[in-house]
Scaffold this motif. Structure first.
Motif, PDB file in Angstrom:
ATOM      1  N   HIS A  57     103.867  16.401 -65.224  1.00  0.00           N
ATOM      2  CA  HIS A  57     103.341  15.113 -64.775  1.00  0.00           C
ATOM      3  C   HIS A  57     102.311  15.293 -63.666  1.00  0.00           C
ATOM      4  O   HIS A  57     101.317  14.565 -63.597  1.00  0.00           O
ATOM      5  N   LEU A  81      99.259  16.205 -65.361  1.00  0.00           N
ATOM      6  CA  LEU A  81      98.717  15.013 -66.019  1.00  0.00           C
ATOM      7  C   LEU A  81      98.026  14.098 -65.005  1.00  0.00           C
ATOM      8  O   LEU A  81      96.958  13.523 -65.292  1.00  0.00           O
ATOM      9  N   ASP A  82      98.636  13.970 -63.838  1.00  0.00           N
ATOM     10  CA  ASP A  82      98.034  13.121 -62.811  1.00  0.00           C
ATOM     11  C   ASP A  82      96.613  13.586 -62.506  1.00  0.00           C
ATOM     12  O   ASP A  82      95.677  12.797 -62.424  1.00  0.00           O
ATOM     13  N   SER A 139     108.550  12.636 -72.002  1.00  0.00           N
ATOM     14  CA  SER A 139     107.676  11.542 -71.564  1.00  0.00           C
ATOM     15  C   SER A 139     106.301  12.084 -71.182  1.00  0.00           C
ATOM     16  O   SER A 139     105.277  11.437 -71.427  1.00  0.00           O
ATOM     17  N   ALA A 140     106.280  13.264 -70.610  1.00  0.00           N
ATOM     18  CA  ALA A 140     104.988  13.866 -70.261  1.00  0.00           C
ATOM     19  C   ALA A 140     104.186  14.147 -71.526  1.00  0.00           C
ATOM     20  O   ALA A 140     102.965  13.905 -71.578  1.00  0.00           O
ATOM     21  N   GLY A 174     104.476  12.587 -74.333  1.00  0.00           N
ATOM     22  CA  GLY A 174     104.027  11.291 -74.845  1.00  0.00           C
ATOM     23  C   GLY A 174     102.796  10.808 -74.091  1.00  0.00           C
ATOM     24  O   GLY A 174     101.816  10.339 -74.689  1.00  0.00           O
ATOM     25  N   ARG A 175     102.860  10.971 -72.789  1.00  0.00           N
ATOM     26  CA  ARG A 175     101.730  10.551 -71.946  1.00  0.00           C
ATOM     27  C   ARG A 175     100.483  11.370 -72.299  1.00  0.00           C
ATOM     28  O   ARG A 175      99.387  10.832 -72.401  1.00  0.00           O
ATOM     29  N   GLN A 235      99.863  12.758 -75.112  1.00  0.00           N
ATOM     30  CA  GLN A 235      99.434  12.290 -76.426  1.00  0.00           C
ATOM     31  C   GLN A 235      98.543  11.051 -76.303  1.00  0.00           C
ATOM     32  O   GLN A 235      97.434  10.991 -76.845  1.00  0.00           O
ATOM     33  N   SER A 236      99.053  10.058 -75.603  1.00  0.00           N
ATOM     34  CA  SER A 236      98.299   8.805 -75.547  1.00  0.00           C
ATOM     35  C   SER A 236      97.032   8.957 -74.713  1.00  0.00           C
ATOM     36  O   SER A 236      95.997   8.358 -75.020  1.00  0.00           O
ATOM     37  N   THR A 237      97.119   9.785 -73.695  1.00  0.00           N
ATOM     38  CA  THR A 237      95.921  10.025 -72.888  1.00  0.00           C
ATOM     39  C   THR A 237      94.818  10.654 -73.735  1.00  0.00           C
ATOM     40  O   THR A 237      93.679  10.163 -73.780  1.00  0.00           O
TER      41      THR A 237
END
Lengths: 192, 192, 192, 192
Positions: B68, B71-72, B124-125, B127-128, B130-132
DNA sequence: TATGAATGAGCGTTCATTCAT
DNA sequence: TATGAATGAACGCTCATTCAT
């Protein structure tokens, strides 16, 4: 003299492998116990470790053999000309990988090896898959703008992605075949 | 009362996490033992399992947190417009996955979950991610003939393939970045 | 709380020891199997290794306990005044050492320890024997020209020599007692 | 024919012994493995047991040979007249016994034998030591109140006690020589 | 919420010795 | 004589997880 002795050794080895195959057929790979294998093979436990470094080596052998069998069938026919044919040709291998979580894990663990010395059947099968697909891609109706080797690597990536997603409870709406098809259509064909 | 108790509980939990982080910093994820963690945290072994369902949950937490963080940083700038920019943006995540074999394994194990309830930080990371990526692909200079969601899934497949290949002794000529670049160029751009 | 838990642990430990003692009583020390001990004690195999580092530690405990029992009886009466009394007093210990080859071996192995930390019951019993004999030698009818400590060391040497010779097929004419007597008479009395 | 065959057999045997000696020179007696020996000798494992009943027989041979060498030097000079001379004469043997724990163990094991048939070099060396010392004690400045044979047995007991104590971490203040000296002075001389 | 003793099932290992060839 | 595959019976160990307190 030497021959006879070696023959005996090979026999024992194959008895161990047969025993293991029988157990796998009945109960799958997961609950394969060394103790059970030697029991069924009628040899001492120590003998197992004379023939195999550890249980993983045996599993490598078993699963690798299945992979090579699938490969044999794969290459026994004319190269697949289209993506759909390719998917149909590849799906047995994907199904093997997705059949049991532990099979998938062993394949991942054994797919590459730290040392060149311990390249087992699984690693060699994957190599064979790679070069087979590579050859196919050169002659069929596939994109030609990218080296076949690179494309083949991508195919492998998708072939692993598909069972991996299949083990997940999230997005399991699609069949493995449908998923592979979607990937490979986008990967191997250039839209006109 | 209730508050005080909860506070104590949270403290214990965070002491466990801190202890684990320290160990990981010093020795990596591989040899993380529950025993060590509780020892360093100064609590009893059983306490660990009051706070975490199993060891994987803790590893999920630790690695997921790192993901995460990455990702941030990924999303803090403007969307990458080209494949090369995208690769540069993604490579930190790939490097994390390729840093240790066991990190890779945990991510694979946790990437999807059997039950929807135990979606942890790693899932969840992902998934994030993926959508990002999916959003990025809609606006940048990428092929538009294929749904961005499917393309994003493919990107993930390649992001896992790259470290996987990196763990192998076979064909380790390329850097992870170069490999990812080759894949994504072929995956995300339609030759003209 | 803590007390209760510790009590349970002590109980388990003593159950293991009791089980081992029963087996030894029935079949001697030689065929003592860890598996049998845990079976009889009704605990898991892992539990054994929670309580003892290895089988030797348990044997040390068992044999050491017997040695301490013998020592207890040894010191419960007035110091032996003569060599013959001394021999009579010592012979039970010698008989223990000579009872089974494996007892003798364990005692030799455990008699001294590399590290001070792992001084077990056997080593401590030998130490106790040494100082006990040493005290006796100061007050009885023994030679006084040599430090009692040195004499006691010699007594120990003979106490080990006697069972060692007993395990040999050569010169087994004498009983252990007669042999010890001959040695100690020459060692502890100055001819007049 | 017969001769040729015997010659080959003797050669194999001596190759095994040489191989073992080399290993012992390099790594000591402790980790001597039959496997290593046959490997270095270039023969099959089974061949080892054609020439030696068991591993102990080989160790007996190796260590016994060293003991006989030491004995040869011991007897090559005039008998030691005093305890101090005796100690100096004996100390090389004690040093051999104290050099490695496993040497000490083998000597103890082989010092006497179950059957008269398997009296090996070690047992015979000890016998030779015994009778040599026995003869010395008859002519030098030693106590005459006790049969020389008994005294010699005691000397042997002390020669074993000294290395035994040396292997212990307890009371290792003295050198082996000093210890032996103390014992033998008390054992062999009557205070006047 | 915290404790920590107990679990447990199987793996890998050992390696001198035997035995059929 | 020589071979070398097979033996075998434990041992030590692992270590996340459970459960009674």
């Amino acid at each position: 003299m030497r021959k006879a002795v070696q023959k005996r050794s090979l026999e024992t080895r194959s008895r161990l492998i047969c025993a293991a195959e029988e157990i796998v057929l009945q109960h799958g790979h997961e609950p394969l116990r060394v103790e059970e294998v030697v029991l069924r093979a009628g040899v001492a436990k120590g003998t197992f470790f004379v023939h195999f470094k550890d249980k993983d080596e045996l599993l490598d052998l078993l699963i690798g053999a299945q992979m090579h069998l699938i490969l044999d069938r794969m290459v026994s026919r004319v190269p697949p000309q289209t993506v759909d044919e390719l998917v149909t040709r590849l799906i047995p291998m994907v199904q093997l990988l997705g059949s049991e979580r532990c099979v998938f894990d062993v394949v991942l663990r054994r797919s590459g090896s730290a040392a060149l010395s311990d390249i087992g059947p699984i690693a060699s099968a994957l190599g064979r898959l790679q070069s087979t697909v590579s050859e196919w891609l050169k002659v069929g109706q596939y994109r030609q703008d990218t080296p076949a080797e690179l494309l083949a690597e991508g195919v492998e990536a998708f072939m692993l992605q598909v069972p991996a997603l299949n083990f997940c409870a999230l997005s399991p709406r699609k069949s493995m075949k449908a998923r592979l098809q979607a990937y490979l259509r986008a990967w191997l064909v250039v839209p006109t």
